[in-house]
Design an enzyme around this catalytic site. Sequence first.
Site, PDB file in Angstrom:
ATOM      1  CB  CYS A  64      -0.890  -0.002   1.241  1.00 54.06           C
ATOM      2  SG  CYS A  64      -1.917   1.447   1.346  1.00 54.06           S
ATOM      3  CG  LEU A  65       4.357   3.763  -1.806  1.00 53.80           C
ATOM      4  CD1 LEU A  65       4.573   4.460  -0.467  1.00 53.80           C
ATOM      5  CD2 LEU A  65       5.693   3.256  -2.331  1.00 53.80           C
TER       6      LEU A  65
END
Lengths: 199, 144
Positions: free
Chosen positions: A92-93
């Site tokens: 999750c970026l």
Amino acid sequence: MSNIAAARIQREFKEVVKCDEAAKCAIKVEMVDSDCMELRGEIAGPPDTPYEGGNFILEIKIPETYPFNPPKVRFVTKIWHPNISSKTGAICLDILKDQWAAAMTLRTVLLSLQALLAAAEPDDPQDAVVAKQYKEDPQAFEDTARHWAQVYAQAPCNNPGCSAKVNQLVDMGFTETASREALSMHSWDVEKAVEYLMS
Amino acid sequence: MGNCLRSVTSDDISLLNGGDRSPGAESLGPPPPYQEEAPVYYPSPNQRRPANQLTEEEQVRIAQRIGLIQHLPTSIYDGSKKNRECVICMSEFVYGDPIRILPCMHIYHLDCIDDWLMRSFTCPSCMEPVDAALLTSYDSTNTT
């Protein structure tokens, strides 16, 4: 369209190979197939983090619409981090999602992932269990992250306490991976881990 | 202003009908058989949808976006700008290349940047949102 993608990846590949960070062995990239649409990245765990000394392998898939859409990146090496799934390696970026910009490159993506290892964002988690532990029991988080880095990413740091508990459960007949996961999820509480494995 | 709006609408239609910018393509009857894929649009950077599955609201947004993009100045690369490379395709500009200039003064190949701006209305180099700057610069060019 995919012409741009292939041409860009070849230039970016060279950029990574020639960059200062590659010389220091902090980041690395390799071609997986001949049409450059799949690559294998490698980042070193940043110093002064539980990941220090570890080598983390990434799977990088380049979409046909690259660079208009971000590359699809996943950790192949198992890792204990709030923004990375401990089961699938999904990341999750923001820059790999809606904050992607066409000027970003393989090098900046790898460096951003390295920065993510040094500065987790537990309020935007990918793995809820890890994020909860990160916020509520920082010491257990650090022990777990360090232990995983040692087991899966060949980090030199040794934590005999964790390994001993894993072995204890293995002796009870559980597999090593399942034992490690159960203990990690329950902040190394053997009783709770056994309860979880039995349920 | 009336003229301006009209040109925007006609561009919308040609682009929505295939993105090949040939006006009146729709009057030529059904598309040739080799054109199997419907044009694809990106309501947000990670969503990919064929044009015929867009909601009315998304169609309006796309039309507005195309209109805004067309207000951004274009030029022909003549070597006078500082940037020598289009960071989208990462190839060097060649004299005579059609380029578009964003309000932050970053330049790109026309095709490269238009494709990007349909997905995200920010400069790929400095992440500056194009909207706000565009409206101010449009105002000032109108008054001068």
